[in-house]
Design an enzyme around this catalytic site. Sequence first.
Site, PDB file in Angstrom:
ATOM      1  N   GLU A   1     -99.239  17.438 -82.593  1.00  0.00           N
ATOM      2  CA  GLU A   1     -99.677  16.834 -83.862  1.00  0.00           C
ATOM      3  C   GLU A   1    -100.037  17.897 -84.899  1.00  0.00           C
ATOM      4  O   GLU A   1    -101.051  17.816 -85.581  1.00  0.00           O
ATOM      5  CB  GLU A   1    -100.846  15.863 -83.639  1.00  0.00           C
ATOM      6  CG  GLU A   1    -100.392  14.612 -82.909  1.00  0.00           C
ATOM      7  CD  GLU A   1    -101.305  13.408 -83.096  1.00  0.00           C
ATOM      8  OE1 GLU A   1    -102.251  13.473 -83.886  1.00  0.00           O
ATOM      9  OE2 GLU A   1    -101.039  12.396 -82.422  1.00  0.00           O
TER      10      GLU A   1
HETATM   11  C1  LIG Z   1     -96.951  17.886 -74.470  1.00  0.00           C
HETATM   12  C2  LIG Z   1     -96.270  17.714 -75.786  1.00  0.00           C
HETATM   13  C3  LIG Z   1     -96.100  16.444 -76.312  1.00  0.00           C
HETATM   14  C4  LIG Z   1     -95.402  16.254 -77.508  1.00  0.00           C
HETATM   15  N1  LIG Z   1     -95.102  14.995 -77.946  1.00  0.00           N
HETATM   16  C5  LIG Z   1     -94.241  14.856 -78.985  1.00  0.00           C
HETATM   17  C6  LIG Z   1     -93.738  13.569 -79.330  1.00  0.00           C
HETATM   18  O1  LIG Z   1     -94.096  12.561 -78.717  1.00  0.00           O
HETATM   19  N2  LIG Z   1     -92.834  13.477 -80.335  1.00  0.00           N
HETATM   20  C7  LIG Z   1     -92.414  14.564 -81.018  1.00  0.00           C
HETATM   21  O2  LIG Z   1     -91.586  14.426 -81.896  1.00  0.00           O
HETATM   22  N3  LIG Z   1     -92.879  15.802 -80.730  1.00  0.00           N
HETATM   23  C8  LIG Z   1     -93.776  15.978 -79.734  1.00  0.00           C
HETATM   24  N4  LIG Z   1     -94.240  17.221 -79.409  1.00  0.00           N
HETATM   25  C9  LIG Z   1     -93.839  18.347 -80.209  1.00  0.00           C
HETATM   26  C10 LIG Z   1     -94.978  19.036 -80.941  1.00  0.00           C
HETATM   27  O3  LIG Z   1     -95.354  18.289 -82.051  1.00  0.00           O
HETATM   28  C11 LIG Z   1     -94.488  20.444 -81.277  1.00  0.00           C
HETATM   29  O4  LIG Z   1     -94.580  21.158 -80.080  1.00  0.00           O
HETATM   30  C12 LIG Z   1     -95.243  21.104 -82.347  1.00  0.00           C
HETATM   31  O5  LIG Z   1     -94.879  20.535 -83.555  1.00  0.00           O
HETATM   32  C13 LIG Z   1     -95.003  22.602 -82.401  1.00  0.00           C
HETATM   33  O6  LIG Z   1     -93.665  22.931 -82.343  1.00  0.00           O
HETATM   34  P1  LIG Z   1     -93.156  24.073 -81.324  1.00  0.00           P
HETATM   35  O7  LIG Z   1     -93.766  23.825 -80.013  1.00  0.00           O
HETATM   36  O8  LIG Z   1     -91.703  24.155 -81.421  1.00  0.00           O
HETATM   37  O9  LIG Z   1     -93.833  25.412 -81.898  1.00  0.00           O
HETATM   38  P2  LIG Z   1     -93.265  26.324 -83.067  1.00  0.00           P
HETATM   39  O10 LIG Z   1     -92.971  25.507 -84.256  1.00  0.00           O
HETATM   40  O11 LIG Z   1     -92.207  27.201 -82.537  1.00  0.00           O
HETATM   41  O12 LIG Z   1     -94.550  27.204 -83.407  1.00  0.00           O
HETATM   42  C14 LIG Z   1     -94.919  28.380 -82.677  1.00  0.00           C
HETATM   43  C15 LIG Z   1     -96.205  28.925 -83.256  1.00  0.00           C
HETATM   44  O13 LIG Z   1     -96.002  29.314 -84.609  1.00  0.00           O
HETATM   45  C16 LIG Z   1     -96.987  28.720 -85.435  1.00  0.00           C
HETATM   46  N5  LIG Z   1     -96.391  28.471 -86.738  1.00  0.00           N
HETATM   47  C17 LIG Z   1     -95.223  27.862 -87.028  1.00  0.00           C
HETATM   48  N6  LIG Z   1     -95.036  27.850 -88.357  1.00  0.00           N
HETATM   49  C18 LIG Z   1     -96.093  28.466 -88.910  1.00  0.00           C
HETATM   50  C19 LIG Z   1     -96.497  28.779 -90.243  1.00  0.00           C
HETATM   51  N7  LIG Z   1     -95.758  28.463 -91.288  1.00  0.00           N
HETATM   52  N8  LIG Z   1     -97.661  29.410 -90.423  1.00  0.00           N
HETATM   53  C20 LIG Z   1     -98.444  29.760 -89.382  1.00  0.00           C
HETATM   54  N9  LIG Z   1     -98.117  29.494 -88.114  1.00  0.00           N
HETATM   55  C21 LIG Z   1     -96.954  28.861 -87.880  1.00  0.00           C
HETATM   56  C22 LIG Z   1     -97.400  27.455 -84.720  1.00  0.00           C
HETATM   57  O14 LIG Z   1     -98.716  27.090 -85.107  1.00  0.00           O
HETATM   58  C23 LIG Z   1     -97.333  27.891 -83.264  1.00  0.00           C
HETATM   59  O15 LIG Z   1     -98.524  28.541 -82.942  1.00  0.00           O
HETATM   60  C24 LIG Z   1     -94.953  17.401 -78.230  1.00  0.00           C
HETATM   61  C25 LIG Z   1     -95.179  18.691 -77.725  1.00  0.00           C
HETATM   62  C26 LIG Z   1     -95.814  18.846 -76.507  1.00  0.00           C
HETATM   63  C27 LIG Z   1     -95.987  20.239 -75.984  1.00  0.00           C
END
Ligand SMILES: Cc1cc2nc3c(=O)[nH]c(=O)nc-3n(C[C@H](O)[C@H](O)[C@H](O)COP(=O)(O)OP(=O)(O)OC[C@H]3O[C@@H](n4cnc5c(N)ncnc54)[C@H](O)[C@@H]3O)c2cc1C
Length: 782
Positions: free
Chosen positions: A458
């Site tokens: 989220e």
């Molecule tokens: C258990 C679990 C349940 C989930 N459930 C759902 C679901 O039901 N539906 C759905 O659609 N998604 C779901 N997600 C996805 C979740 O919303 C994403 O994991 C989340 O948006 C982060 O994306 P990512 O993991 O690819 O991290 P990335 O986007 O790769 O981010 C990596 C790091 O970089 C940081 N970062 C990225 N951009 C910036 C910026 N501009 N400035 C500073 N920091 C930045 C982030 O904060 C993070 O620390 C789920 C994820 C998990 C792990």
Amino acid sequence: MQTLILVLAAAGLALAATLAVRPLRRAVLTRPIFAAYRKVLPQMSDTERDALEAGSVWWEGELFRGRPDWRKLHAYPQPKLSTEERAFMDGPVVEACRLVDDWQVTHELYDLPHAAWRYIKEQGFLGMIIPKKYGGLEFSAYAHSEVVTRLSTRSSALAVSVMVPNSLGPAELLLHYGTEEQKNHYLPRLAKGIEVPAFALTSPWAGSDAASIPDSGIVCKGIYQGREVLGMRVTWDKRYITLAPVCTLLGLAFRLYDPDGLLGDRKDIGITCALVPYDHPGVDTGRRHFPLNAMFMNGPTRGKEVFMPLDFIIGGPKMAGQGWRMLMECLAAGRSISLPSSNTGMAQMTARAVGGYARVRSQFKMAVGKFEGVEEALTRIGAYTYMMDAVRTMTAGAVDLGEKPSVVSAIAKYHVTERARKVVNDGMDVIGGKGICLGPSNFLGRAYQQVPIGITVEGANILTRSLIIFGQGAIRCHPWLLAEMQAAQDDDPARGLLAFDRALFGHIGFTIRNGFRALRQGLTGSHFVTVNTDVAPEMRRYYQQLTRFSAAFAFLSDISLLVLGGSVKRREKLSARLGDILAQMYLISCTLKRYEAEGRQPADAPLAHWAIWDAMYKAQQAFDGVIANFPNRFIAAFLHRSIFPWGHPYVVPSDEVGHQVARLLIAPSPTRERLTAECYVPLDENEPVGAIELALAATLQAEPIEAKIREAEKAGRFDGNPRANVRDIATVAAECGVITAVEAEIMRRRNHLRDIVVRVDDFPFDYGVATANKPAEPRMAA
Ligand SMILES: Cc1cc2nc3c(=O)[nH]c(=O)nc-3n(C[C@H](O)[C@H](O)[C@H](O)COP(=O)(O)OP(=O)(O)OC[C@H]3O[C@@H](n4cnc5c(N)ncnc54)[C@H](O)[C@@H]3O)c2cc1C
């Protein structure tokens, strides 16, 4: 000298005349600034604009503008449960907790037991946000939050399986944008758990930057249910989707294209949300991820050129391309509730169980919770839990008032999950090896494993802190900034100039007033700030100091925006610290509100004092962080002198208050009950949290008897007796007549319960699971 004064006076008069005569002011001052502003204003994409403009501004607006109206804060109604909601909390929620054993879920079943799934569906847990007319429970946001909080004190899989269908997903989107036909078909089925929803946005290539998902749909004709219809051929590859492996209704976000102009002349229609039955040909769900041993269902979903009719779009074809706006508009409600509630539940359970454990477990002949070092950890656990719960409650209350608090929900999500991480870490330190060895009697290890999930979902926390809280807060809460930006982007430059002029001079006046107020309140230590409503006298200074911090923050924000301009978006460290100040002020407001709403409980005051004091100190550090790293050193010095003219008003919270907080955690009391009110505590010695509760009562009963035994020990009554050891001394004392038979029985029961509490699980060499790869010889020969 006289000539200089005359020149300065003339210049002053000319400036005053220019400012007073508006057409002159516009021509001489506003026009060149307007032109320059239009040039430097970064271009905003539609998705950025939708995200920025979504939601409403609430209490954070008051804090942002430098003059919080405390009457407003205390006039917000304190959320309460209705009779029906209370009965649900005491009945079905308790029963759902009873049906789940977290060790069984996370280690044996890798899923909730069938009975629990059946129960939560039948009792309507999955339809708490669905109105009664569709068969849902139609609970308030606060009741929804209460349910999730309590379930989280028992099992994350249970809480998440309930939380997700009630958060941003098919039901919420249908309620706001669905066609009547879609609502009438799906909502009653979702309310009763006949349909299990999931919502798939995240892709392997687009996580935080979800608007850039590569998943796509092409408008085309195709065959559906034997007839040729206009539809779309959709290809997607999504991951991390909660409930996807068991969902029957898949919400899907993808970008829709219309290369052949079948819907109109727009080729790139934009992000679109559709509802797809799991058994629709081509939909691939069922595989699972393994998220840190949390056994809620989570996995990928894929589809390749899956044809579906346009009627699958939520809201029908007219809502094609509106998906991103829909998601942004609905984001705040779920984000205000889900993670703040589940993480507060985790903290409540930690406060209750770790506090009890720290009294039951003794080392060096003293309860570990009484050592000053352990007290420090217990203090953070108690005070943070008090504050987190205050934030959860006030934020859910905002949703019940009809707000869509986008900035506040980001603050609540970030700061409650970060505090939960600290609470659980501290809890792990206090319980030592007991937390490390997993097994049915470990009540905290799974929470420790799973804390990063809340941090990531989220809106990942680093992004939320660095980009959203201040980035969105500044634009949404500032009284003039959005107006300036909108004026600068006006297609009609003449109209834009007029609006810009008004906003610009409003802005300048606002900044100057806040600067003077910050300085005045800094010089007088905020002692003369009037608090415009009746507040607890013991909390009054915080209201004064918070008013001062609010003025200083408004001033600092404006100067930062002036100096950094559009680059503030890239200067994430500064933006994050500015957001921290706003966030700490929000957390403090919630805590002050809680203290008042709960009737100014004197016994709870240490919790409120420590939590607020700590947050004030953190806000002060964040001010320092911005000023110390301000790009212009001259302005930095000026800011420091204006905001902290006599130095820093706050030091770290006092050890004495911390001691009082820690003591509240290690003994039963009405305060401990209020602090952990939602915690599910089955009073059964076979339940890890229940056993602690029973052992705590037995320990308190045994303490005076133990003191008697220690006296006898010091007097040498047991000298030379090999059984006078830490485990058996009570038996020896009874045999020597130091304690009575009744006292010996109390000690026996305490020992029995204490032994259950401190016990850790052990397993067969192969944990009972290895078969084919079992080594022939467990130990290597020397
Ligand atoms: C258990 C679990 C349940 C989930 N459930 C759902 C679901 O039901 N539906 C759905 O659609 N998604 C779901 N997600 C996805 C979740 O919303 C994403 O994991 C989340 O948006 C982060 O994306 P990512 O993991 O690819 O991290 P990335 O986007 O790769 O981010 C990596 C790091 O970089 C940081 N970062 C990225 N951009 C910036 C910026 N501009 N400035 C500073 N920091 C930045 C982030 O904060 C993070 O620390 C789920 C994820 C998990 C792990």
